[in-house]
Scaffold this motif. Sequence first.
Motif, PDB file in Angstrom:
ATOM      1  N   ASP A 142      -2.989   8.773   0.983  1.00 55.33           N
ATOM      2  CA  ASP A 142      -3.907   9.007   2.101  1.00 55.33           C
ATOM      3  C   ASP A 142      -5.338   8.619   1.743  1.00 55.33           C
ATOM      4  N   LYS A 143      -5.654   8.654   0.444  1.00 59.92           N
ATOM      5  CA  LYS A 143      -7.005   8.307  -0.004  1.00 59.92           C
ATOM      6  C   LYS A 143      -7.161   6.822  -0.324  1.00 59.92           C
ATOM      7  N   GLY A 144      -6.078   6.056  -0.128  1.00 60.08           N
ATOM      8  CA  GLY A 144      -6.183   4.608  -0.282  1.00 60.08           C
ATOM      9  C   GLY A 144      -5.376   3.993  -1.390  1.00 60.08           C
ATOM     10  N   LEU A 145      -4.753   4.797  -2.259  1.00 57.68           N
ATOM     11  CA  LEU A 145      -3.954   4.244  -3.340  1.00 57.68           C
ATOM     12  C   LEU A 145      -2.579   3.840  -2.808  1.00 57.68           C
ATOM     13  N   LYS A 146      -2.168   2.614  -3.088  1.00 60.24           N
ATOM     14  CA  LYS A 146      -0.873   2.124  -2.619  1.00 60.24           C
ATOM     15  C   LYS A 146       0.216   2.623  -3.572  1.00 60.24           C
ATOM     16  N   VAL A 147       1.000   3.562  -3.103  1.00 61.54           N
ATOM     17  CA  VAL A 147       2.044   4.177  -3.926  1.00 61.54           C
ATOM     18  C   VAL A 147       3.430   3.792  -3.437  1.00 61.54           C
ATOM     19  N   PHE A 148       3.688   3.998  -2.157  1.00 60.47           N
ATOM     20  CA  PHE A 148       5.036   3.845  -1.621  1.00 60.47           C
ATOM     21  C   PHE A 148       5.256   2.530  -0.882  1.00 60.47           C
ATOM     22  N   GLY A 149       4.237   1.708  -0.761  1.00 59.19           N
ATOM     23  CA  GLY A 149       4.388   0.413  -0.112  1.00 59.19           C
ATOM     24  C   GLY A 149       4.826   0.547   1.329  1.00 59.19           C
ATOM     25  N   ASP A 150       5.830  -0.259   1.731  1.00 57.59           N
ATOM     26  CA  ASP A 150       6.280  -0.224   3.123  1.00 57.59           C
ATOM     27  C   ASP A 150       7.115   1.015   3.436  1.00 57.59           C
ATOM     28  N   LYS A 151       7.359   1.855   2.430  1.00 64.64           N
ATOM     29  CA  LYS A 151       8.068   3.107   2.661  1.00 64.64           C
ATOM     30  C   LYS A 151       7.124   4.274   2.919  1.00 64.64           C
ATOM     31  N   SER A 152       5.839   4.007   2.977  1.00 65.31           N
ATOM     32  CA  SER A 152       4.848   5.084   3.073  1.00 65.31           C
ATOM     33  C   SER A 152       5.090   5.994   4.276  1.00 65.31           C
ATOM     34  N   SER A 153       5.228   5.405   5.452  1.00 64.30           N
ATOM     35  CA  SER A 153       5.422   6.214   6.662  1.00 64.30           C
ATOM     36  C   SER A 153       6.725   6.995   6.591  1.00 64.30           C
ATOM     37  N   TRP A 154       7.742   6.354   6.051  1.00 66.13           N
ATOM     38  CA  TRP A 154       9.048   7.005   5.930  1.00 66.13           C
ATOM     39  C   TRP A 154       8.970   8.216   4.996  1.00 66.13           C
ATOM     40  N   ILE A 155       8.277   8.062   3.868  1.00 67.61           N
ATOM     41  CA  ILE A 155       8.138   9.164   2.909  1.00 67.61           C
ATOM     42  C   ILE A 155       7.349  10.310   3.525  1.00 67.61           C
ATOM     43  N   LYS A 156       6.249   9.999   4.188  1.00 70.30           N
ATOM     44  CA  LYS A 156       5.421  11.051   4.786  1.00 70.30           C
ATOM     45  C   LYS A 156       6.180  11.775   5.893  1.00 70.30           C
ATOM     46  N   GLY A 157       6.948  11.014   6.674  1.00 68.65           N
ATOM     47  CA  GLY A 157       7.738  11.637   7.724  1.00 68.65           C
ATOM     48  C   GLY A 157       8.790  12.577   7.165  1.00 68.65           C
ATOM     49  N   ARG A 158       9.450  12.157   6.096  1.00 73.14           N
ATOM     50  CA  ARG A 158      10.464  13.012   5.476  1.00 73.14           C
ATOM     51  C   ARG A 158       9.829  14.258   4.881  1.00 73.14           C
ATOM     52  N   LEU A 159       8.672  14.100   4.273  1.00 77.30           N
ATOM     53  CA  LEU A 159       7.985  15.244   3.666  1.00 77.30           C
ATOM     54  C   LEU A 159       7.553  16.239   4.741  1.00 77.30           C
ATOM     55  N   SER A 160       7.042  15.714   5.856  1.00 72.94           N
ATOM     56  CA  SER A 160       6.630  16.593   6.955  1.00 72.94           C
ATOM     57  C   SER A 160       7.822  17.317   7.551  1.00 72.94           C
ATOM     58  N   TYR A 161       8.941  16.603   7.679  1.00 75.30           N
ATOM     59  CA  TYR A 161      10.157  17.229   8.218  1.00 75.30           C
ATOM     60  C   TYR A 161      10.615  18.378   7.315  1.00 75.30           C
ATOM     61  N   ASP A 162      10.606  18.126   6.010  1.00 74.12           N
ATOM     62  CA  ASP A 162      11.017  19.174   5.067  1.00 74.12           C
ATOM     63  C   ASP A 162      10.073  20.362   5.113  1.00 74.12           C
ATOM     64  N   GLU A 163       8.789  20.065   5.325  1.00 75.17           N
ATOM     65  CA  GLU A 163       7.796  21.144   5.398  1.00 75.17           C
ATOM     66  C   GLU A 163       8.104  22.068   6.583  1.00 75.17           C
ATOM     67  N   VAL A 164       8.408  21.478   7.731  1.00 74.17           N
ATOM     68  CA  VAL A 164       8.707  22.277   8.915  1.00 74.17           C
ATOM     69  C   VAL A 164      10.067  22.974   8.777  1.00 74.17           C
ATOM     70  N   LYS A 165      11.060  22.220   8.300  1.00 74.30           N
ATOM     71  CA  LYS A 165      12.422  22.750   8.196  1.00 74.30           C
ATOM     72  C   LYS A 165      12.491  23.937   7.251  1.00 74.30           C
ATOM     73  N   ASN A 166      11.809  23.819   6.121  1.00 74.22           N
ATOM     74  CA  ASN A 166      11.894  24.872   5.117  1.00 74.22           C
ATOM     75  C   ASN A 166      10.787  25.901   5.223  1.00 74.22           C
TER      76      ASN A 166
END
Length: 525
Positions: free
Chosen positions: A386-410
């Motif tokens: 989020d601060k500008g470092l390229k970590v996940f490449g083209d999977k960035s949105s997918w990773i953030k979406g999965r993390l947000s889903y887990d946050e709500v689910k759990n």
Amino acid sequence: MAAGSIVVDFPSMGTAFCFSSFESLLRDSASGFLAAVSAAPAPGAADLTNFHRVFSRVLSAYPDPPLEAVWFFSALTFHDSPGDLRSLLQLLSAFTASSPSAAKPLALLAPVISELFHSDKPRRETEALVEAVLSYISICSSRAATVGDAGASADAEKLLPAFGELVKVWSVRHSRDRCPFQVLFPLVGEEVRRELMKEGCSVEYLAGVVVAEAFLLRLCLKVQNATGVPRAELQKELRIWAVSSIPVFQNQQFFGILLNMLMNRPLPVYSLLSADDEILVRDVLYDALILVDYSFINNKAGVDQADSSFFHTFVSRLIITHDAINEARSKGDQGRAISFINAFSTSNVPSYLIKWATRQVGFNQLSKPVANTPQALLKWLVDLEDKGLKVFGDKSSWIKGRLSYDEVKNGYGSRMIHSDAELFFFDKQRGGEVMDAKSSDDEEAVEMETADNAFMAAAQSMKVTANGIRKRKGCENEDSTAVKFVKYKVEDSSANDYFMSAANGMSSGSEVENPQSDDEMEETN
């Protein structure tokens, strides 16, 4: 005539053709092969005599023939006697006897794996052929550790742009209007196939795909052949086999492709296994890829800290560990979740990713994650992204979406960063570590510091020592050169000891020693 052009005589046609390059010869030959097969009055009736003659000459002109030429010639031969997979395996292996490449002999096997997948042979015969393929892979893999600079440069070889045409040639018998890459590579996901379709894909990557498919096919056959075996016993047998096999292959690409399969669920085995069996195989892979640290990954990663492929491998390990923990929690298996957390936190994955981020951002310019747990580290990397470092490449949105889903689910909310540590809490009255599911609101109110301390104490208390387990630092030379084409066999007592200690979710994440070489196994039998 342009430099590099190729003149080919077709005596039966009374003419000769000039091709601008080997690439154009491949393309035109593949097109002619497909046309001849389509126009044939019956399967196997096409006249391919001219193609045989031409490519016999082409192959004889090279001390180490190109992969694409071998593939086309072997497709011609197999078309004349379809179903003779043992002869096909022998033919392909014969063409690589003098190859300096460690990856090319493995990459050539892709049609064999595809034909085994589509085969209607009796299960026993199919299993014997898969064992033969794995035996050959193990021999090539032991050879890979001994090749010099010539072999290393050969492994960097790229597939020709005409590779896609060769895929059509090999898939024509089973295409049924499907994508040729899906036919030829049936046991990998779409993401892996897209990588194979890219121009400039490496032979080394193709080799990793072949090893992964052979490995997964053997796992599926073991499951199919285990009717009546108790589920728990079957899972233990499969994970012992998997943990023993992975270091034999010593292939980083193969390891990364298995990780990719786990990230893109379900596993591509839907035509071989039921949904319940797919879950079983996935659990086996979680155990094999998370609970054990393999020297062929760790030793190279320590040397090649800047290698992007190692970075992607370690990020993938982080993601699948996060998924495995969530799956275990959803089943109420807190012991299994803790074993994953403990194995991850004591591995070199957290330190590798922290060092990588530090190199990208700069020393002392970023805070470290609050813990070495998967949840904390993943949240930390997402914040850096989020601060500008390229970590996940083209999977960035997918990773953030999965993390947000887990946050709500759990129900982690803003406290998700330390949810892994909260699997542990400290019983102040008894002064000891207690493991608990922590489902009530009162338990979830335990403060972060206390949970972290308890996590570290519990993780330390869970370390075990089992016979046959040793640290990689004390290993002798693990690589051996196979001198015989013996039947592939894995019976590693160290792997069995390891999982005996991990049976109750109490794994320490320790490393198991590599299984015996082919020679050692033959001596002990």
